[in-house]
Design an enzyme around this catalytic site. Structure first.
Site, PDB file in Angstrom:
ATOM      1  CB  SER A  57      -0.933   0.006   1.214  1.00  0.00           C
ATOM      2  OG  SER A  57      -1.767  -1.128   1.214  1.00  0.00           O
TER       3      SER A  57
ATOM      4  CG  HIS B  15      -1.644   3.702   3.935  1.00  0.00           C
ATOM      5  ND1 HIS B  15      -2.991   3.407   4.030  1.00  0.00           N
ATOM      6  CD2 HIS B  15      -1.015   2.506   3.833  1.00  0.00           C
ATOM      7  CE1 HIS B  15      -3.161   2.100   3.980  1.00  0.00           C
ATOM      8  NE2 HIS B  15      -1.964   1.532   3.870  1.00  0.00           N
TER       9      HIS B  15
END
Length: 313
Positions: free
Chosen positions: A210, A268
């Site tokens: 991610s 992230h």
């Protein structure tokens, strides 16, 4: 990237978060080697991408001149059956090349996912394929965890986003620069996770692509903020890429501040900020200044070819 929790989740490896003393939780001394690894790996990755592009362009030029030397008959003879190049135009070949790069990235993720299913591999997977600043092994997991998913849903979602946005980012950067950004983002986002976990004292393993994919997503949204996007399950609702990027950054910032543990919001956020930075500043600072390295590589290849020729004479 998913962060581990003390409560078990189908997205995370089935191990509980370690309990550490406050002195360990607040120590940044262990992050010196990961910092050096991040800088060295990023520099090496962009250097390798610059050389890869040089060799690719050199091969294309050589192929062009080789084609010019083919006589008229050979150049216009009927195509051989099974020769794939006869029904692919140059654009299709270029598109196939970067799709092949994505195929290998996805294949690597699938392979690591399968390794998680082998009981005898669990100890190795936890040691090298999850990133945790509390672990004794810090550097190698920074890149290996980028290809590691414990949950099929987690891997499927990440690979879907990567595949969906890959054509845009590769057309903007080229496959060599894209690979450099992707691999570097994986390591940089993990290092940001290390820093935030150490600062907060909230330790635990994380894994997933991610962070790197957030960088790809942020790069596309920064370069094309007015592009229209939609959620696959709600195609009737559209929004601009710029708005989506702002929402993603706001969500991960909130999760980081409030200490949400379901996702590794620091990774992230680190990946997204790196993607934004690279499009706004990094491309000019790094990629457009690759000429000295390429020149050195060219001179090395020329000298090596020349010495080889002298030796054989």
């Amino acid at each position: 990237m998913v962060g581990n929790r003390t409560t078990k989740s189908s997205l995370s490896p089935p191990l509980e978060e370690p309990i550490l003393s406050k002195s360990s939780a607040r120590s940044f001394r262990k992050l010196f080697k990961p910092f050096l690894f991040t800088v060295g790996f990023t520099g090496s990755t962009f250097g390798a991408a610059a050389i890869w592009q040089y060799e690719s362009l050199k091969s294309r030029v050589q192929s062009y001149y080789d084609d010019l030397q083919i006589d008229w008959f050979e150049k216009h003879r009927p195509p051989k059956a099974g020769d794939v190049r006869n029904w692919l135009d140059p654009f299709d070949i270029e598109r196939l090349a970067y799709r092949l790069v994505l195929f290998w990235i996805i294949a690597a993720n699938v392979l690591v996912f399968c390794l998680w299913r082998i009981p005898s591999m669990q100890r190795i997977m936890m040691k090298y394929f999850t990133s945790n600043p509390a672990s004794k092994t810090l550097c190698l997991p920074m890149i290996l965890s980028t290809f590691s998913h414990f949950s099929l849903f987690h891997m499927g979602a990440n690979m879907y986003v990567l595949w969906s946005f890959s054509s845009s980012i590769v057309s903007l950067l080229g496959q060599e620069q894209f690979m450099a950004v992707y691999f570097s983002a994986g390591v940089i986002s993990t290092f940001v996770s290390y820093v935030c976990k150490t600062a907060s004292g909230r330790f635990g393993p994380s894994l997933g692509a991610s962070g790197a994919i957030m960088s790809v997503l942020a790069a596309v949204c920064t370069k094309m903020p007015e592009a229209k996007l939609a959620i696959i399950f709600l195609p009737m609702f559209t929004f601009t890429a710029g708005s989506a990027l702002k929402a993603i950054v706001a969500l991960d910032t909130t999760g980081l501040i409030l200490g949400w543990k379901f996702f590794d919001h620091a990774a992230h956020l680190g990946g997204a900020l790196f993607g934004i930075w690279y499009i706004v500043y990094g491309h000019e600072m790094i990629w457009k200044n690759r000429e000295p390295l390429v020149k050195v590589w060219h001179e090395m290849r020329t000298k090596s070819r020349g010495s080889g020729g002298n030796g054989s004479a």
